[in-house]
Design a protein around this motif. Structure first.
Motif, mmCIF file in Angstrom:
data_model
loop_
_atom_site.group_PDB
_atom_site.id
_atom_site.type_symbol
_atom_site.label_atom_id
_atom_site.label_comp_id
_atom_site.label_asym_id
_atom_site.label_seq_id
_atom_site.Cartn_x
_atom_site.Cartn_y
_atom_site.Cartn_z
ATOM 1 N N SER A 5 0.823 -1.205 0.000
ATOM 2 C CA SER A 5 0.000 0.000 0.000
ATOM 3 C C SER A 5 0.858 1.257 0.000
ATOM 4 O O SER A 5 0.463 2.269 -0.552
ATOM 5 C CB SER A 5 -0.957 -0.001 1.198
ATOM 6 O OG SER A 5 -0.236 0.052 2.405
ATOM 7 N N ASN A 9 0.506 4.291 -2.910
ATOM 8 C CA ASN A 9 -0.091 5.496 -2.327
ATOM 9 C C ASN A 9 -1.613 5.433 -2.269
ATOM 10 O O ASN A 9 -2.313 6.176 -2.946
ATOM 11 C CB ASN A 9 0.367 6.740 -3.093
ATOM 12 C CG ASN A 9 -0.091 8.009 -2.376
ATOM 13 O OD1 ASN A 9 -0.397 7.985 -1.190
ATOM 14 N ND2 ASN A 9 -0.137 9.114 -3.089
ATOM 15 N N LEU A 10 -2.107 4.534 -1.472
ATOM 16 C CA LEU A 10 -3.547 4.376 -1.285
ATOM 17 C C LEU A 10 -3.998 5.228 -0.101
ATOM 18 O O LEU A 10 -4.372 4.711 0.944
ATOM 19 C CB LEU A 10 -3.887 2.897 -1.067
ATOM 20 C CG LEU A 10 -3.557 1.985 -2.231
ATOM 21 C CD1 LEU A 10 -3.735 0.534 -1.854
ATOM 22 C CD2 LEU A 10 -4.393 2.328 -3.435
ATOM 23 N N ASP A 11 -3.983 6.532 -0.277
ATOM 24 C CA ASP A 11 -4.318 7.417 0.830
ATOM 25 C C ASP A 11 -5.790 7.365 1.217
ATOM 26 O O ASP A 11 -6.167 7.840 2.269
ATOM 27 C CB ASP A 11 -3.887 8.854 0.532
ATOM 28 C CG ASP A 11 -4.514 9.418 -0.728
ATOM 29 O OD1 ASP A 11 -5.130 8.667 -1.489
ATOM 30 O OD2 ASP A 11 -4.365 10.628 -0.954
ATOM 31 N N TRP A 12 -6.635 6.745 0.414
ATOM 32 C CA TRP A 12 -8.047 6.608 0.746
ATOM 33 C C TRP A 12 -8.344 5.356 1.569
ATOM 34 O O TRP A 12 -9.447 5.176 2.067
ATOM 35 C CB TRP A 12 -8.917 6.654 -0.512
ATOM 36 C CG TRP A 12 -8.512 5.716 -1.602
ATOM 37 C CD1 TRP A 12 -7.655 5.988 -2.637
ATOM 38 C CD2 TRP A 12 -8.948 4.370 -1.790
ATOM 39 N NE1 TRP A 12 -7.541 4.887 -3.457
ATOM 40 C CE2 TRP A 12 -8.329 3.880 -2.960
ATOM 41 C CE3 TRP A 12 -9.810 3.531 -1.091
ATOM 42 C CZ2 TRP A 12 -8.530 2.589 -3.428
ATOM 43 C CZ3 TRP A 12 -10.014 2.243 -1.572
ATOM 44 C CH2 TRP A 12 -9.380 1.795 -2.717
ATOM 45 N N GLN A 26 -13.198 10.143 -4.471
ATOM 46 C CA GLN A 26 -12.196 9.265 -5.096
ATOM 47 C C GLN A 26 -12.845 8.210 -5.986
ATOM 48 O O GLN A 26 -12.248 7.744 -6.946
ATOM 49 C CB GLN A 26 -11.355 8.542 -4.034
ATOM 50 C CG GLN A 26 -10.432 9.442 -3.277
ATOM 51 C CD GLN A 26 -10.886 9.593 -1.822
ATOM 52 O OE1 GLN A 26 -12.038 9.375 -1.482
ATOM 53 N NE2 GLN A 26 -9.967 10.016 -0.981
ATOM 54 N N SER A 117 -3.414 3.052 -7.007
ATOM 55 C CA SER A 117 -4.210 4.221 -6.611
ATOM 56 C C SER A 117 -5.256 4.595 -7.650
ATOM 57 O O SER A 117 -6.293 5.157 -7.321
ATOM 58 C CB SER A 117 -3.298 5.415 -6.326
ATOM 59 O OG SER A 117 -2.510 5.711 -7.465
ATOM 60 N N ASP A 118 -5.023 4.252 -8.915
ATOM 61 C CA ASP A 118 -5.988 4.602 -9.959
ATOM 62 C C ASP A 118 -6.678 3.376 -10.542
ATOM 63 O O ASP A 118 -7.356 3.458 -11.558
ATOM 64 C CB ASP A 118 -5.297 5.385 -11.079
ATOM 65 C CG ASP A 118 -4.171 4.603 -11.733
ATOM 66 O OD1 ASP A 118 -3.782 3.547 -11.196
ATOM 67 O OD2 ASP A 118 -3.678 5.039 -12.781
#
Length: 133
Positions: A5, A9-12, A26, A117-118
Motif C-alpha cells: 500500500s 499510495n492508497l491514501d483513501w 475518489q 491508486s488509480d
C-alpha cells in the motif's frame, strides 16, 4: 499499512479499522447483496486475470459486496433490480465503507484489495457481468 500500500499510495485506505468515504470524491460504488455479489466479484476476477479492482465485502447483515468504480461511471445505464448505486449528486450523498488492508476490520474485509491508486472496477464490465446472470 503494508509495503504494497505504501508503494501505490492508497491514501483513501485507512491505516487501521474502517472509515466511510464520501461517494463522488475518489470513487463511487455499486452494491450487490449476498451470494449474488460474491459470485459476481469472482466472475469479474476470472474475466480480469484475478484483478477486478477493489471489492469490499460485509460479513453480517445483508452481506453486501461493494464494487468501487470511477466517479460518474454508473449513470446513463439501467442497472438490474437488487443493485444499489452509491453516488453523489444534487440532493444525494452516499458513503462507502472502506476497511484497512490489515488488522481488525470486521464485519468488512477486502474480497479483492486495491492494487493501485488509480485501479478501480470497470463499471461497464461490471454491468456486462451482471447481465450474464
Amino acid at each position: 499499512m503494508n509495503t504494497e500500500s505504501d508503494e501505490v499510495n492508497l491514501d483513501w485506505v485507512p491505516a487501521r479499522g474502517i472509515q466511510l468515504r464520501k461517494a463522488g470524491v475518489q470513487f463511487e460504488a455499486v452494491r450487490v447483496d449476498g451470494e449474488k455479489g460474491r459470485a459476481l466479484a469472482d466472475r469479474l476476477a476470472a474475466m480480469t486475470g484475478g484483478d477486478p479492482g477493489p471489492v469490499v465485502e460485509e460479513a453480517s447483515g445483508s452481506r453486501a459486496v461493494y464494487f468501487l468504480v470511477p466517479v460518474g461511471s454508473t449513470g446513463h445505464r439501467a442497472w438490474p433490480d437488487g443493485v444499489t448505486r452509491l453516488t453523489a449528486g444534487p440532493n444525494r450523498v452516499s458513503f462507502i465503507p472502506v476497511p484497512a488492508l490489515d488488522g481488525t476490520t470486521w464485519p468488512l474485509s477486502w474480497r479483492y484489495p486495491p492494487t493501485g491508486s488509480d485501479r478501480l472496477v470497470h463499471a461497464l464490465l461490471l454491468h456486462a457481468a451482471l447481465a450474464d446472470d
